[in-house]
Scaffold this active site. Structure first.
Site, PDB file in Angstrom:
ATOM      1  N   ASP A   1       0.861  -1.169   0.000  1.00 27.66           N
ATOM      2  CA  ASP A   1       0.000   0.000   0.000  1.00 27.66           C
ATOM      3  C   ASP A   1       0.912   1.239   0.000  1.00 27.66           C
ATOM      4  O   ASP A   1       2.130   1.148   0.160  1.00 27.66           O
ATOM      5  CB  ASP A   1      -0.968  -0.008   1.188  1.00 27.66           C
ATOM      6  CG  ASP A   1      -2.195   0.861   0.900  1.00 27.66           C
ATOM      7  OD1 ASP A   1      -2.143   1.699  -0.012  1.00 27.66           O
ATOM      8  OD2 ASP A   1      -3.207   0.709   1.612  1.00 27.66           O
TER       9      ASP A   1
HETATM   10  C1  BGC Z   1      -4.917   3.329  -0.035  1.00 32.10           C
HETATM   11  C2  BGC Z   1      -5.070   2.282  -1.101  1.00 32.10           C
HETATM   12  C3  BGC Z   1      -4.797   2.857  -2.465  1.00 32.10           C
HETATM   13  C4  BGC Z   1      -3.430   3.505  -2.453  1.00 32.10           C
HETATM   14  C5  BGC Z   1      -3.021   4.068  -3.803  1.00 32.10           C
HETATM   15  C6  BGC Z   1      -3.651   4.131  -0.178  1.00 32.10           C
HETATM   16  O1  BGC Z   1      -3.652   5.233   0.658  1.00 32.10           O
HETATM   17  O2  BGC Z   1      -4.953   2.703   1.232  1.00 32.10           O
HETATM   18  O3  BGC Z   1      -6.347   1.716  -1.042  1.00 32.10           O
HETATM   19  O4  BGC Z   1      -4.890   1.865  -3.441  1.00 32.10           O
HETATM   20  O5  BGC Z   1      -3.424   4.547  -1.504  1.00 32.10           O
HETATM   21  O6  BGC Z   1      -3.729   5.197  -4.132  1.00 32.10           O
END
Ligand code: BGC
Length: 732
Positions: free
Chosen positions: A293
């Site tokens: 993530d």
């Molecule tokens: C979120 C994810 C997301 C990622 C990329 C993160 O802050 O938890 O769900 O895919 O950002 O944007």
């Protein structure tokens, strides 16, 4: 107790949940050979580059801006050519996509994965997942997945970080908006359907993109409902509640999996070998790619379990993380880790292999660029908008109706700021093209449906209420439609709420309308279940409209007017007060189960025990009668059947639900678990026998890491929601 179905049956169960077989890549052997050749010729630096994803080189301006003419930074382009990145995060437009792919191919000859969060939206915005789940309609998820995929390609993205398949049981958690609700069975079905829609049968067919099952795992269970907080739960609950959607996703062939931010068992998921390797790859047989993530490898340092660079990189990679998003510990530290011996080159090769395999599956080596204009010509945007409107209508849940809906009264007063706010119809992951949707308000939808409607703002959801304006508006109307709930900015990532009651002075609106003597139809917007017991008591009708998406105002209007029949059923419980959270229907039994009126049974002393609206609840504009409920065990299936009659004067659609409970088990079991459902459309007076077949293999649970179905007595309910229905019994 004798075990009649053991862990081997899990595969059957998973296949049932996923609704189709595993992903079958064409000529897998040939691909593996090409990967071998590539890996043999890459330098260590080039291999590490493949494991790095950057969000660099894109404008920091709003997502909605047109990227088609944006000029790429030459230094960034040079880095791409030098093979510093295996993947890019964020869309940079189709033109730049091609420039970047050409640069990558001219460098080390490996195309890029370009990923972005097309969660419920790309150019067309659909209802948030929590809303869409209420439609209980897998086909709808699949159609929306396919529509998002093709629109994503026009934006230069071949990968999306969706579906989010976190089981979410705590309404305080803002990301409940992105979930399918509180039930593992439903989350599994809808997640797998979305993956089928996004990925199609062939990732390389030029119409589909790679999906990403996230956030692995149990991200929906942070303590206190506070985002990013640690998760404490038993291994059995992990396996029976939070892992099943991921098993179903793997069975559906999901290309990638994203570990979650939080720690489980005091180990961050991003370096949790038990989760990432032992379970995901070992037990589930996942052969795809994992992607961290956002900055989660870097956050191992803040978790206090790694030092920056080589240490953080080694801990993540060795646990099973293939690619790092945004932070640069892989880039900065992996070579050093190899030199020190804390990471083997074989481990790096295994991760690179997973990345390259996906690039082959997507057909990127053969066709790294895309012809966005040609793809665009094949898209029927009007059909996508119609799909968004249909989905918005189907996501609405008619919580209450004293007969005032569908709107029949000649003159309607519409109240509340959100009724004319098109942006607020969207959702937490609305991405592009908002400009196309500024007419998508509830007011515009009602007008389009031919309603004689007079609009008065009178209040904002969080501000002061102009009671005099409400009185004037009511005076000229036969019925009042007032908007309640919360703004979309209040749900989504890092939007935990310690209060889920209606914000501001909204209850004054209820009283002001009631004082006029006119019937009140409440339309509730928002990204989470709300505690609205007063509204439930006083409003004449309530429609839960959620964040219904770009055509949402029109879809909600369709339900209010009866142009669309109410279709949705809740996939979460609506509690009386925040203090009950997490509140979910499938709670395990206690030694003092709740008995109304008895003192020493489990309860709160200040709110009723039952939910204001339980999981599964949702009305139609007609009523249904259930009769002749029956259950029979037929080999590997338990067959539930019931006669359902449309007892009203309108056609309507009923969602028949089957719940079971294992009466005597080794461990405490949920009081009820949803095991099947079927929708039936009935004309007035029509009766149909509904049959729901539940595989015996799905009736088990996990003890000591082993999933078993055991013989014995079960209770069952064939019911319109999780709190009602006639009790049946059967024996395995
Ligand atoms: C979120 C994810 C997301 C990622 C990329 C993160 O802050 O938890 O769900 O895919 O950002 O944007």
């Amino acid at each position: 107790m004798k075990t009649i179905v053991n862990v081997g049956m899990v595969a059957v169960w998973v296949a049932c949940l996923a609704g189709r077989g595993a992903f079958a890549a064409p000529s897998e052997m040939a691909v593996e050979r090409r990967i071998d050749e590539l890996i043999a010729r890459l330098t260590l630096e080039e291999k590490i580059g493949q494991l790095c994803q950057t969000n660099g080189g894109q404008s920091t301006e709003a997502m909605s801006m047109d990227k088609s003419t944006e000029v790429l930074d030459p230094a960034f382009l040079a880095d791409v050519r030098a093979g510093k990145y295996g993947s890019l995060l964020g869309q940079r437009g189709a033109r730049n996509y091609n420039i970047l792919q050409e640069a990558a191919m001219a460098g080390c000859g490996i195309p890029l994965l370009v990923g972005h969060d097309m969660i419920h939206s790309c150019r067309t915005c659909y209802p948030i997942p929590l809303a869409l789940a209420c439609a209980f309609d897998e086909e709808l998820w699949e159609r929306i997945g396919a529509a998002i995929a093709i629109e994503s390609l026009t934006q230069g993205c071949n990968w999306t970080f969706a579906p989010m398949i976190d089981v979410a049981r705590d309404a305080r958690w803002g990301r409940i908006a992105e979930s399918a609700g509180s039930d593992p069975f439903l989350t599994s079905r809808f997640g797998a359907a979305m993956i089928r829609g996004l990925q199609g049968d062939d990732l390389a067919d030029g119409r589909h993109i790679a999906a990403c099952a996230k956030h692995y795992v149990a991200y929906g269970a942070p303590m206190g409902g506070r985002d990013y907080n640690a998760v404490e739960l038993s291994d059995a609950t992990l396996r029976d509640v939070y892992l099943p959607p991921f098993r179903a996703a793997v069975a559906a062939g999901v290309a990638t999996v994203m570990p979650a931010f939080h720690s489980y068992n005091d180990v961050p998921c991003s370096m949790n070998k038990y989760l990432l390797t032992d379970i995901l790859r070992g037990e589930m047989g996942f052969t795809g790619m994992t992607i961290s993530d956002w900055a989660a490898v870097g956050e191992l340092v803040r978790h206090g379990v790694a030092t920056p660079g080589a240490d953080a990189a080694a801990k993540a990679l060795n646990a099973g993380m293939d690619m790092e998003m945004v932070t640069t510990h892989f880039a900065d530290g992996l070579a050093e880790a190899v030199a020190k011996g804390t990471v083997s080159e074989a481990t790096i090769d295994a991760a690179v292999r997973n990345v390259l395999r996906l690039k082959f599956r997507l057909g990127l080596f053969d066709r790294p660029t895309l012809d966005a204009a040609a793809i665009e010509r094949t898209i029927d945007f009007a059909a996508h908008r119609a799909l968004a409107r249909e989905a918005a209508a189907k996501s609405c849940v008619l919580l209450k109706n004293d007969g005032v809906l569908p709107l029949a009264a000649p003159r309607v007063a519409l109240l509340g700021d959100i009724a004319t706010n098109a942006w607020q119809m969207q959702g937490t992951w609305s991405t592009f093209d908002f400009s196309n949707t500024t007419n998508d308000t509830l007011l515009a939808g009602l007008v389009a449906d031919g309603v004689d409607v007079a609009y008065t703002e009178a209040y904002t959801l969080t501000g002061r209420v102009d009671c005099a304006a409400i009185a004037r508006a009511c005076a000229g109307a036969d019925v009042v439609v007032a908007c309640f709930g919360d703004y979309l900015e209040k749900s989504g990532e890092n939007n935990a709420s310690a209060r889920i009651e209606l914000p501001g002075e909204q209850l004054k609106v209820v009283d002001a309308v009631k004082a006029s003597g006119k019937p009140l139809v409440a339309v509730v917007f928002g990204g989470r279940p709300l505690a609205l017991p007063e509204l439930a008591e006083k409003a004449d009708a309530i429609v839960m409209a959620w964040n219904p998406g770009g055509a949402g105002g029109w879809g909600v209007a369709d339900v209010l007017t009866g142009a669309a029949e109410p279709y949705g059923r809740l996939t979460t419980d609506f509690p009386h007060a925040t203090g009950e959270c997490p509140k979910f229907y499938s709670r395990t039994t206690t030694g003092r189960p709740h008995v109304p009126g008895e003192r020493w049974t489990t309860r709160y002393n200040d709110v009723p025990f039952k939910s204001v609206y339980p999981f599964g609840h949702g009305l139609a504009y007609t009523t249904f009668r259930y009769a002749n409920e029956a259950v029979a065990v037929e080999g590997a299936m338990v067959v539930f059947s019931v006669d359902v009659t449309n007892a009203g004067r309108r056609k309507g659609s009923e969602l028949v639900q089957v719940y079971t409970h294992d009466v005597l088990a080794r461990t405490v079991r949920p009081r009820r678990e949803l095991k099947g459902y079927q929708r039936v459309e009935l004309a007035p007076g029509e009766t149909r026998r509904v049959e729901i077949r539940v595989p015996v293999a799905t009736l088990g649970y996990t003890v000591d890491k082993i999933y078993r179905v055991e013989p014995g007595d079960f209770e069952a309910w064939i019911a319109p929601d999780s709190d009602s229905g006639k009790r049946l019994t059967f024996t395995l």
